[in-house]
Design a protein around this motif. Structure first.
Motif, mmCIF file in Angstrom:
data_model
loop_
_atom_site.group_PDB
_atom_site.id
_atom_site.type_symbol
_atom_site.label_atom_id
_atom_site.label_comp_id
_atom_site.label_asym_id
_atom_site.label_seq_id
_atom_site.Cartn_x
_atom_site.Cartn_y
_atom_site.Cartn_z
ATOM 1 N N SER A 86 0.806 -1.220 0.000
ATOM 2 C CA SER A 86 0.000 0.000 0.000
ATOM 3 C C SER A 86 0.843 1.276 0.000
ATOM 4 N N ALA A 87 2.162 1.148 0.173
ATOM 5 C CA ALA A 87 3.029 2.333 0.179
ATOM 6 C C ALA A 87 3.063 2.962 -1.213
ATOM 7 N N ARG A 88 2.790 4.258 -1.287
ATOM 8 C CA ARG A 88 2.772 4.964 -2.565
ATOM 9 C C ARG A 88 4.139 5.501 -2.945
ATOM 10 N N GLY A 89 5.008 5.566 -1.954
ATOM 11 C CA GLY A 89 6.347 6.089 -2.170
ATOM 12 C C GLY A 89 7.121 6.012 -0.872
ATOM 13 N N VAL A 90 8.318 6.574 -0.894
ATOM 14 C CA VAL A 90 9.159 6.545 0.303
ATOM 15 C C VAL A 90 9.936 7.857 0.391
ATOM 16 N N TYR A 91 10.001 8.389 1.591
ATOM 17 C CA TYR A 91 10.894 9.508 1.858
ATOM 18 C C TYR A 91 12.261 8.915 2.155
ATOM 19 N N VAL A 92 13.297 9.488 1.587
ATOM 20 C CA VAL A 92 14.661 9.041 1.863
ATOM 21 C C VAL A 92 15.414 10.204 2.492
ATOM 22 N N LEU A 93 15.953 9.940 3.671
ATOM 23 C CA LEU A 93 16.777 10.897 4.392
ATOM 24 C C LEU A 93 18.030 10.182 4.847
ATOM 25 N N VAL A 94 19.040 10.954 5.154
ATOM 26 C CA VAL A 94 20.252 10.400 5.749
ATOM 27 C C VAL A 94 20.387 10.967 7.160
ATOM 28 N N GLY A 95 21.097 10.261 7.991
ATOM 29 C CA GLY A 95 21.160 10.625 9.399
ATOM 30 C C GLY A 95 22.205 11.645 9.768
ATOM 31 N N ASP A 96 22.819 12.307 8.792
ATOM 32 C CA ASP A 96 23.921 13.215 9.138
ATOM 33 C C ASP A 96 23.748 14.632 8.587
ATOM 34 N N GLN A 97 22.511 15.083 8.477
ATOM 35 C CA GLN A 97 22.224 16.443 8.023
ATOM 36 C C GLN A 97 21.408 17.187 9.093
ATOM 37 N N PRO A 98 22.009 17.506 10.234
ATOM 38 C CA PRO A 98 21.228 18.067 11.340
ATOM 39 C C PRO A 98 20.748 19.496 11.140
ATOM 40 N N LEU A 99 21.231 20.185 10.122
ATOM 41 C CA LEU A 99 20.850 21.584 9.930
ATOM 42 C C LEU A 99 19.725 21.769 8.912
ATOM 43 N N LEU A 100 19.033 20.692 8.563
ATOM 44 C CA LEU A 100 17.930 20.810 7.612
ATOM 45 C C LEU A 100 16.860 21.750 8.154
ATOM 46 N N ASP A 101 16.437 22.672 7.320
ATOM 47 C CA ASP A 101 15.419 23.632 7.708
ATOM 48 C C ASP A 101 14.044 22.961 7.741
ATOM 49 N N GLY A 167 20.441 23.917 4.529
ATOM 50 C CA GLY A 167 21.208 22.964 5.330
ATOM 51 C C GLY A 167 21.536 21.651 4.654
ATOM 52 N N VAL A 168 21.059 21.439 3.425
ATOM 53 C CA VAL A 168 21.300 20.142 2.782
ATOM 54 C C VAL A 168 22.770 19.888 2.468
ATOM 55 N N LYS A 169 23.518 20.934 2.261
ATOM 56 C CA LYS A 169 24.922 20.749 1.900
ATOM 57 C C LYS A 169 25.833 20.611 3.113
ATOM 58 N N LEU A 170 25.266 20.686 4.296
ATOM 59 C CA LEU A 170 26.055 20.616 5.524
ATOM 60 C C LEU A 170 25.831 19.278 6.222
ATOM 61 N N ASP A 171 26.630 18.291 5.836
ATOM 62 C CA ASP A 171 26.511 16.979 6.465
ATOM 63 C C ASP A 171 27.751 16.687 7.306
ATOM 64 N N VAL A 172 27.571 15.816 8.268
ATOM 65 C CA VAL A 172 28.636 15.462 9.205
ATOM 66 C C VAL A 172 29.439 14.311 8.605
ATOM 67 N N ASP A 173 30.680 14.594 8.200
ATOM 68 C CA ASP A 173 31.526 13.554 7.622
ATOM 69 C C ASP A 173 32.870 13.399 8.321
ATOM 70 N N THR A 174 33.389 14.495 8.846
ATOM 71 C CA THR A 174 34.711 14.472 9.473
ATOM 72 C C THR A 174 34.621 15.116 10.856
ATOM 73 N N PRO A 175 35.598 14.850 11.732
ATOM 74 C CA PRO A 175 35.585 15.509 13.045
ATOM 75 C C PRO A 175 35.587 17.034 12.942
ATOM 76 N N ALA A 176 36.339 17.601 12.004
ATOM 77 C CA ALA A 176 36.371 19.055 11.855
ATOM 78 C C ALA A 176 35.005 19.587 11.425
ATOM 79 N N ARG A 177 34.376 18.912 10.478
ATOM 80 C CA ARG A 177 33.040 19.332 10.020
ATOM 81 C C ARG A 177 32.036 19.240 11.159
ATOM 82 N N TRP A 178 32.157 18.197 11.981
ATOM 83 C CA TRP A 178 31.268 18.036 13.122
ATOM 84 C C TRP A 178 31.402 19.206 14.088
ATOM 85 N N GLN A 179 32.618 19.642 14.350
ATOM 86 C CA GLN A 179 32.821 20.775 15.256
ATOM 87 C C GLN A 179 32.147 22.033 14.704
ATOM 88 N N ASP A 180 32.280 22.266 13.411
ATOM 89 C CA ASP A 180 31.636 23.428 12.787
ATOM 90 C C ASP A 180 30.114 23.345 12.907
#
Length: 189
Positions: A86-101, A167-180
């Motif tokens: 019965s699913a008409r579609g699916v939303y796909v998200l990733v777990g490392d984009q915390p700044l999504l508006d 916020g889509v372009k701001l994902d957590v990939d490295t320790p430095a990026r995480w700090q930012d």
């Protein structure tokens, strides 16, 4: 919600990173996903069940992807294959984009609800990507993906409705990026 990777560039399970006053990175992402749907499935792999234990946020379903080492395509397939007829579609998200508006996520949700047969995807400028709504008619193409190919390959071959989500372009990939990103989150709080 795709959260099965081993976080190689981070050097540890980024899903369990703590956002001060807000829980874990994955828990925050589940909260974002609940803006789109009350039914949130989280696809996990590496470091499971530790990630689920430390998440601190409930999901509708936890899906273990035994082939998580094969990359994003395996995670996408694991998630899609748990959905009923019965699913008409699916939303796909990733777990490392915390700044999504949130307004952008709501626009994505509203678009998908109004025209569920249309592809809806976050606008990255020259391309589209996740978060996205993928209608059932495209699932066969998504399920044919191999290796570390994500939904973006399919999304960029069709005429997707673009949604501006800050916020889509701001994902957590490295320790430095995480700090930012952690600093930006603190400033928003």
């Amino acid at each position: 919600m795709l959260a099965a990777g081993r976080s190689a560039r981070m050097g540890r399970a980024k899903q369990t990173l703590n956002i001060p006053g807000q829980g874990t990175l994955l828990g925050h992402a589940i909260g974002q996903a609940k803006l789109l749907s009350r039914c949130v499935s989280v696809v996990v792999g590496a470091r499971y069940p530790l990630i689920r234990y430390r998440c601190g946020q409930s999901a509708t379903r936890w899906v273990y992807c035994s082939g998580w080492q094969q990359g994003l395509s395996a995670s996408l397939a694991a998630g899609i294959n748990t959905l009923g007829p019965s699913a008409r579609g699916v939303y796909v998200l990733v777990g490392d984009q915390p700044l999504l508006d949130q307004r952008g996520l709501v626009a994505l949700r509203d678009g998908a609800r109004q025209t569920p047969d249309q592809v809806w995807a976050a606008d990255y400028g020259s391309r589209v990507g996740v978060p996205a709504w993928i209608p059932r008619r495209l699932w066969p193409e998504v399920l044919r993906l191999q290796g570390d190919a994500g939904a973006g390959r399919v999304l960029n071959q069709v005429d997707a409705c673009r949604v501006k989500i800050a916020g889509v372009k701001l994902d957590v990939d490295t320790p430095a990026r995480w700090q930012d990103i952690k600093q930006m989150l603190a400033e928003q709080a």
